[in-house]
Design a protein around this motif. Sequence first.
Motif, PDB file in Angstrom:
ATOM      1  N   ARG A 186      27.508  19.170   1.222  1.00 33.69           N
ATOM      2  CA  ARG A 186      27.913  20.433   1.830  1.00 33.69           C
ATOM      3  C   ARG A 186      27.241  20.576   3.201  1.00 33.69           C
ATOM      4  O   ARG A 186      27.875  20.952   4.187  1.00 33.69           O
ATOM      5  CB  ARG A 186      27.514  21.603   0.918  1.00 33.69           C
ATOM      6  N   TRP A 187      25.963  20.251   3.272  1.00 32.55           N
ATOM      7  CA  TRP A 187      25.231  20.292   4.543  1.00 32.55           C
ATOM      8  C   TRP A 187      25.904  19.366   5.563  1.00 32.55           C
ATOM      9  O   TRP A 187      26.152  19.753   6.703  1.00 32.55           O
ATOM     10  CB  TRP A 187      23.772  19.887   4.318  1.00 32.55           C
ATOM     11  N   GLU A 239      15.437   7.436   4.175  1.00 28.50           N
ATOM     12  CA  GLU A 239      14.871   8.134   5.333  1.00 28.50           C
ATOM     13  C   GLU A 239      15.871   8.139   6.487  1.00 28.50           C
ATOM     14  O   GLU A 239      16.039   9.163   7.172  1.00 28.50           O
ATOM     15  CB  GLU A 239      13.554   7.471   5.785  1.00 28.50           C
ATOM     16  N   ASP A 240      16.520   6.993   6.709  1.00 25.84           N
ATOM     17  CA  ASP A 240      17.532   6.896   7.783  1.00 25.84           C
ATOM     18  C   ASP A 240      18.628   7.945   7.591  1.00 25.84           C
ATOM     19  O   ASP A 240      19.086   8.566   8.553  1.00 25.84           O
ATOM     20  CB  ASP A 240      18.223   5.520   7.770  1.00 25.84           C
ATOM     21  N   LEU A 242      21.222  13.089   9.230  1.00 27.71           N
ATOM     22  CA  LEU A 242      21.716  14.416   8.853  1.00 27.71           C
ATOM     23  C   LEU A 242      20.893  15.545   9.475  1.00 27.71           C
ATOM     24  O   LEU A 242      21.192  16.724   9.277  1.00 27.71           O
ATOM     25  CB  LEU A 242      21.696  14.565   7.318  1.00 27.71           C
ATOM     26  N   GLY A 243      19.859  15.176  10.225  1.00 29.73           N
ATOM     27  CA  GLY A 243      19.013  16.199  10.841  1.00 29.73           C
ATOM     28  C   GLY A 243      18.204  16.978   9.818  1.00 29.73           C
ATOM     29  O   GLY A 243      17.910  18.155  10.003  1.00 29.73           O
ATOM     30  N   LEU A 244      17.850  16.296   8.720  1.00 28.93           N
ATOM     31  CA  LEU A 244      17.067  16.938   7.662  1.00 28.93           C
ATOM     32  C   LEU A 244      15.693  16.294   7.565  1.00 28.93           C
ATOM     33  O   LEU A 244      15.547  15.083   7.792  1.00 28.93           O
ATOM     34  CB  LEU A 244      17.769  16.771   6.304  1.00 28.93           C
ATOM     35  N   GLU A 245      14.709  17.097   7.197  1.00 29.01           N
ATOM     36  CA  GLU A 245      13.401  16.552   6.897  1.00 29.01           C
ATOM     37  C   GLU A 245      13.549  15.657   5.665  1.00 29.01           C
ATOM     38  O   GLU A 245      14.299  16.011   4.750  1.00 29.01           O
ATOM     39  CB  GLU A 245      12.473  17.725   6.564  1.00 29.01           C
ATOM     40  N   TYR A 246      12.813  14.549   5.620  1.00 29.78           N
ATOM     41  CA  TYR A 246      12.929  13.671   4.457  1.00 29.78           C
ATOM     42  C   TYR A 246      12.367  14.350   3.200  1.00 29.78           C
ATOM     43  O   TYR A 246      11.266  14.885   3.222  1.00 29.78           O
ATOM     44  CB  TYR A 246      12.189  12.346   4.687  1.00 29.78           C
TER      45      TYR A 246
END
Length: 396
Positions: free
Chosen positions: A348-349, A378-379, A384-388
Motif C-alpha cells: 500500500r505504501w 535493506e535495498d 521505498l524511502g522507508l527506514e529499514y
Amino acid sequence: QENKSEVVVFSVPSYACQRRTTLENQNATLTDALSLLAENAELSGEDGRGVAFRRAAAVLKVLPSPVKSASQLAGLPCLGEHSLRVIKDILENGASSEVESTKESEQFKALKVLTGIFGVGAKTADRWIREGIHNLRQLRDSGHTLNRAQQAGLDHFDDIKQPVTKAEAAAIEEIVEKAVASVLPGVRVVLTGGFRRGKLTGHDVDFLITHPEEGREVGLMPKVVSWLEAQGFLLYQKTTRNSYLESKDGPGRPPSNIDRFERCLSIFKLTRMEKPAAEAPGDGAVNGVRADGQRESDELSRSEPAGAAADRRWRAVRVDLVVSPISQFAFALLGWTGSKLFERELRRWAGYEKAMSLSSHALYDNNQRKYLRASSEEDIFAHLGLEYIPPSERNA
Ligand code: 8DG
Ligand code: MN
Ligand code: MN
C-alpha cells in the motif's frame, strides 16, 4: 511546570511498515479482541472490514504502555468508529459485547473448526455450514467427497492445530537442508514466516530456497520433493510450478499478491521431539488433560480417539517450501517473512506514496518506468524511502 497526572497521548505513523512492531504488546486484551473481529470478518468474506480491524489492532500493538482511557487515542491513525467502540467497551466494561457474542456464535465456531482443516477455505466452510455441517463428525457423516488436501487436513487435524515449536522448526530445517544438499550442492535454505520474525510458535514452517548461480534453481523443487518422499518425510505435498516467466502481464505486476514461485505446500511427518523429563511423566493424557495443559474436551472436533496421538512416535507438521531465483531473492525474502499485515502495508505504501508496485518478485517504479534492483531487504526499504525494519520488528 508539567502536570504529572496528565494522560499519555500517543503518536503513531499511519503505515505499519513505518513502525517497529515487536512481539511485546502492552495492549494484548484490546488487540486480541480486534483480531478476533478481524478473523470473523475474514471468515465471513468481509475482507475490507477484516483489514480495518487488523490495522486498528496493529496500531495498538506499538503503543508503549497500556491504554487507560479512550481520550489517549485521539489523533491515532486507523482507528475507525467501529474499532473505537470496541475499545471503549473493553476499557469501560472490561469486555466487548460484540466480541463475546461473536466468540459464542455457532457460525463463528463452525467456521473456525472447518477452516482449521488444511485445504478448507472460508467459502467451502460456509457452503458446508449452510448444509448443516458444523463439526468434523458431521462432515465425515455427510459423505462429502473431499479433495486430496482436505482429506490430508482431516486425517491430521489434531496434529496440525497444535502449534509448531521452534525446536520442531529447527528439526525440519535440518531435514530440508539435507534434502537440498543431496539434490544440488550450494543451495541456500532460509527459514522465513513467523519464525524469522522471532515467534516462538507457528501454524506452519516456511522456507525459501535459492541458489547463488542464477538458473541453477530451475527444476529444484521436484527433486527436493522426490528426495523427501523417498525418505518418508512427506504425508502430503502439492507442488505448483513457477508461472512467472510464462505470464503475459509482465514481471512486477502479478494480478494479485499471490506470487508465482515454484512452491510446495506440504505436511511433514516429524519424529516426535523428546519432552524435558520433568514435563512429561507419561507423555499421555491424564484425566483428559494433556501434557501441554489443553483439555481434550471437544469430542466433535477431534479426528482420532483421545490419547491416540500421544501413542504415535511422529506428528504431522505443515511446511511451505518456496524456490526463488537469486535475482529475486531479496523480494521473495521480504515477501515471505510477513507479517501478512506488514506485507499488505508495504504494498500500500509503495503504491499510494511512491507510485511503485511491489511484489515478491520485483519492485517497479511507475514514474521512471523501470524495475529497481535489490540484492538485500535493506535495498528494498531504501528504494521505498522507508527506514529499514528488521524481521523481529515486522510483527504488525
Ligand atoms: P504462522 O505460520 O507463524 O502462524 O504465521 P506466518 O508465518 O506469519 O504466516 P504464514 O501464513 O505462514 O505466511 C508467511 C508469509 O508468507 C506471510 O507474509 C504471507 C506469505 N505468503 C503466504 N502465501 C503467499 C503467497 O501466495 N505469495 C506471497 N508472496 N506470500 C505469501 O502465506
Ligand atoms: Mn508460517
Ligand atoms: Mn506458510
